[in-house]
Motif scaffolding. Structure first.
Motif, PDB file in Angstrom:
ATOM      1  N   VAL A  85      12.959   5.118  -4.022  1.00 36.38           N
ATOM      2  CA  VAL A  85      13.600   3.798  -3.963  1.00 36.38           C
ATOM      3  C   VAL A  85      13.831   3.360  -2.523  1.00 36.38           C
ATOM      4  CG1 VAL A  85      15.650   2.474  -4.612  1.00 36.38           C
ATOM      5  CG2 VAL A  85      14.694   4.148  -6.203  1.00 36.38           C
ATOM      6  N   LEU A  86      14.304   4.256  -1.680  1.00 33.10           N
ATOM      7  CA  LEU A  86      14.744   3.872  -0.337  1.00 33.10           C
ATOM      8  C   LEU A  86      13.663   3.981   0.732  1.00 33.10           C
ATOM      9  CD1 LEU A  86      18.282   5.548  -0.329  1.00 33.10           C
ATOM     10  CD2 LEU A  86      17.706   3.164  -0.816  1.00 33.10           C
ATOM     11  N   GLU A  87      12.609   4.773   0.511  1.00 31.14           N
ATOM     12  CA  GLU A  87      11.601   4.974   1.545  1.00 31.14           C
ATOM     13  C   GLU A  87      10.184   4.609   1.091  1.00 31.14           C
ATOM     14  OE1 GLU A  87      11.716   8.841   3.254  1.00 31.14           O
ATOM     15  OE2 GLU A  87      13.816   8.704   3.879  1.00 31.14           O
ATOM     16  N   GLN A  88       9.795   5.104  -0.086  1.00 28.12           N
ATOM     17  CA  GLN A  88       8.406   4.915  -0.504  1.00 28.12           C
ATOM     18  C   GLN A  88       8.065   3.452  -0.760  1.00 28.12           C
ATOM     19  OE1 GLN A  88       6.545   7.403  -0.123  1.00 28.12           O
ATOM     20  NE2 GLN A  88       8.172   8.895   0.133  1.00 28.12           N
ATOM     21  N   GLU A 116       9.253   0.893   0.838  1.00 33.49           N
ATOM     22  CA  GLU A 116       9.041   0.265   2.146  1.00 33.49           C
ATOM     23  C   GLU A 116       7.713   0.691   2.753  1.00 33.49           C
ATOM     24  OE1 GLU A 116      11.449  -0.390   6.363  1.00 33.49           O
ATOM     25  OE2 GLU A 116      12.389   0.636   4.677  1.00 33.49           O
ATOM     26  N   ARG A 117       7.288   1.905   2.489  1.00 32.96           N
ATOM     27  CA  ARG A 117       5.979   2.341   2.973  1.00 32.96           C
ATOM     28  C   ARG A 117       4.857   1.549   2.298  1.00 32.96           C
ATOM     29  NH1 ARG A 117       4.913   8.474   2.468  1.00 32.96           N
ATOM     30  NH2 ARG A 117       3.075   7.848   3.680  1.00 32.96           N
ATOM     31  N   VAL A 118       5.064   1.212   1.020  1.00 37.45           N
ATOM     32  CA  VAL A 118       4.055   0.425   0.306  1.00 37.45           C
ATOM     33  C   VAL A 118       3.996  -0.999   0.847  1.00 37.45           C
ATOM     34  CG1 VAL A 118       3.446  -0.586  -1.924  1.00 37.45           C
ATOM     35  CG2 VAL A 118       4.153   1.802  -1.799  1.00 37.45           C
ATOM     36  N   THR A 119       5.164  -1.650   0.996  1.00 37.05           N
ATOM     37  CA  THR A 119       5.177  -3.052   1.414  1.00 37.05           C
ATOM     38  C   THR A 119       4.785  -3.217   2.875  1.00 37.05           C
ATOM     39  OG1 THR A 119       7.568  -2.860   1.824  1.00 37.05           O
ATOM     40  CG2 THR A 119       6.878  -3.722  -0.311  1.00 37.05           C
ATOM     41  N   THR A 138       5.571  12.340   3.053  1.00 42.04           N
ATOM     42  CA  THR A 138       6.153  12.085   1.734  1.00 42.04           C
ATOM     43  C   THR A 138       6.871  13.331   1.212  1.00 42.04           C
ATOM     44  OG1 THR A 138       4.439  10.457   1.231  1.00 42.04           O
ATOM     45  CG2 THR A 138       5.638  11.385  -0.624  1.00 42.04           C
ATOM     46  N   ARG A 139       6.216  14.480   1.317  1.00 44.41           N
ATOM     47  CA  ARG A 139       6.806  15.718   0.822  1.00 44.41           C
ATOM     48  C   ARG A 139       8.032  16.118   1.644  1.00 44.41           C
ATOM     49  NH1 ARG A 139       6.068  20.596   2.784  1.00 44.41           N
ATOM     50  NH2 ARG A 139       4.222  19.928   3.956  1.00 44.41           N
ATOM     51  N   ASN A 174       1.209   5.579  -5.392  1.00 45.71           N
ATOM     52  CA  ASN A 174       1.297   6.270  -6.676  1.00 45.71           C
ATOM     53  C   ASN A 174       2.741   6.575  -7.043  1.00 45.71           C
ATOM     54  OD1 ASN A 174      -1.496   6.302  -7.013  1.00 45.71           O
ATOM     55  ND2 ASN A 174      -1.720   8.230  -5.905  1.00 45.71           N
ATOM     56  N   ALA A 175       3.538   7.004  -6.054  1.00 43.95           N
ATOM     57  CA  ALA A 175       4.936   7.326  -6.331  1.00 43.95           C
ATOM     58  C   ALA A 175       5.706   6.103  -6.813  1.00 43.95           C
ATOM     59  CB  ALA A 175       5.594   7.920  -5.082  1.00 43.95           C
ATOM     60  N   VAL A 176       5.492   4.962  -6.146  1.00 47.12           N
ATOM     61  CA  VAL A 176       6.188   3.741  -6.538  1.00 47.12           C
ATOM     62  C   VAL A 176       5.667   3.233  -7.882  1.00 47.12           C
ATOM     63  CG1 VAL A 176       6.631   1.337  -5.896  1.00 47.12           C
ATOM     64  CG2 VAL A 176       6.692   3.127  -4.156  1.00 47.12           C
ATOM     65  N   SER A 177       4.366   3.319  -8.111  1.00 48.27           N
ATOM     66  CA  SER A 177       3.791   2.870  -9.385  1.00 48.27           C
ATOM     67  C   SER A 177       4.356   3.671 -10.554  1.00 48.27           C
ATOM     68  CB  SER A 177       2.275   2.998  -9.350  1.00 48.27           C
ATOM     69  OG  SER A 177       1.719   2.199  -8.339  1.00 48.27           O
ATOM     70  N   GLU A 178       4.466   4.986 -10.382  1.00 46.29           N
ATOM     71  CA  GLU A 178       5.023   5.822 -11.436  1.00 46.29           C
ATOM     72  C   GLU A 178       6.490   5.510 -11.692  1.00 46.29           C
ATOM     73  OE1 GLU A 178       4.317   9.795 -10.208  1.00 46.29           O
ATOM     74  OE2 GLU A 178       2.129   9.683 -10.468  1.00 46.29           O
ATOM     75  N   ALA A 179       7.219   5.162 -10.625  1.00 43.31           N
ATOM     76  CA  ALA A 179       8.641   4.850 -10.791  1.00 43.31           C
ATOM     77  C   ALA A 179       8.854   3.544 -11.533  1.00 43.31           C
ATOM     78  CB  ALA A 179       9.327   4.793  -9.427  1.00 43.31           C
ATOM     79  N   ILE A 180       7.958   2.590 -11.363  1.00 42.85           N
ATOM     80  CA  ILE A 180       8.123   1.266 -11.963  1.00 42.85           C
ATOM     81  C   ILE A 180       7.393   1.150 -13.299  1.00 42.85           C
ATOM     82  CG2 ILE A 180       7.764  -1.220 -11.566  1.00 42.85           C
ATOM     83  CD1 ILE A 180       7.983  -0.750  -8.640  1.00 42.85           C
TER      84      ILE A 180
END
Length: 301
Positions: A99-102, A104-107, A169-170, A288-294
């Motif tokens: 929520v807080l980092e990934q 922003e990395r996408v946008t 990311t890790r 991928n991380a953000v897509s899975e979260a949403i």
């Protein structure tokens, strides 16, 4: 180019068809009047161009900020709507990182960099089209050399850049976990006098991130310094070519100024394309991380 031509040789007003046509259109009566007018036009063009660039930056950053807000909100709603069993198998620190980092990395890292790549590619095409009108052969040779150099650098660093992005990311999730457990269990830490243990744990998780940041900065800016040197050498070669081979006569200085200014704008544009592609490659794992979260978003009452 007409400004430099007239500045270096006022008699060119009679010998140059371009200057004669400009003088006729402007209604100026002498080389000095036309020179002043060309200077005013140049300054005005630069001011308008910078104003457009400023507007572009404002619009893009506004869009990215609002998009970040929407994606973070959507990710938060989606994660909170998951069943309780979901949280037993997913660590809270990693969820907070999404929520807080990934997001922003996408946008910023992926979408924002994509905008920058497209914008600078358009600028590059406009400059190349202008130079093609002047001397298509030399323009093609120069452009081909620049593109080959950038591709060689980008392809050689592509795997390292992607590897750094995945590692960040890790490690970012591990760092969030270390901080959460330290402050979440501060009472137990104080009772057991385990402050040093958790401080060392945080240091161990944070040190690799610092090292990766250093490497990423080097990978991002090293090609710029290398290519800047090569391009300057190429510009000297173009000047020598215009003087020794090309038959431009008294217009040689104007053509050198044209290629110098074009190179001054072209090199940063190509470098921005390289940096943008590198950032997209670097932050692509966050998509991928953000897509899975949403993916399973449901409204929270």
């Amino acid at each position: 180019m007409p400004f430099v031509l007239l500045l270096s040789n006022p008699d060119a007003l009679q010998s140059s068809l371009i200057l004669a046509r400009l003088n006729e259109l402007a209604g100026t009566g002498s080389a000095r009047e036309l020179l002043v007018l060309l200077g005013i036009v140049g300054i005005s063009t630069l001011a308008v161009g910078n104003a457009i660039i400023a507007l572009e930056h404002w619009r893009i950053h506004r869009y990215l900020a609002l998009l970040t807000h929407r994606l973070e909100t959507a990710a938060m709603h989606s994660l909170l709507s998951r069943p309780l069993e979901f949280f037993s198998s997913h660590h809270g620190g990693k969820l907070r990182t999404v929520v807080l980092e990934q997001v922003e990395r996408v946008t910023d890292g992926v979408i924002g960099s994509f905008f920058g790549v497209v914008s600078n590619l358009v600028l590059t095409l406009v400059i190349v089209a202008m130079l093609m009108v002047v001397d298509w052969l030399m323009t093609l040779i120069t452009l081909l050399a620049l593109v080959v150099l950038y591709l060689l650098v980008f392809l050689s660093l592509k795997r390292k850049i992607a590897k750094h992005g995945a590692a960040l990311t890790r490690l970012g999730g591990e760092l969030h976990t270390a901080v959460k457990e330290a402050f979440g269990g501060i009472r137990e830490i104080k009772i057991n006098r385990a402050e040093a243990f958790f401080a060392r744990r945080f240091e161990a998780a944070n040190r690799p991130i610092a090292r990766l940041s250093i490497r990423s900065s080097v990978l991002e800016f090293l090609p710029h310094f290398l290519l800047e040197t090569l391009v300057f050498a190429g510009l000297i070669g173009v000047a020598l070519y215009l003087v020794a081979v090309a038959d431009y006569g008294d217009n040689t200085l104007a053509y050198i100024a044209l290629y110098g200014l074009a190179t001054y704008r072209l090199v940063p544009a190509l470098n921005a394309v390289f940096v943008g592609l590198s950032e997209i490659q670097h932050d692509s794992d966050a998509v991928n991380a953000v897509s899975e979260a949403i993916a399973a978003e449901r409204p929270v009452d």
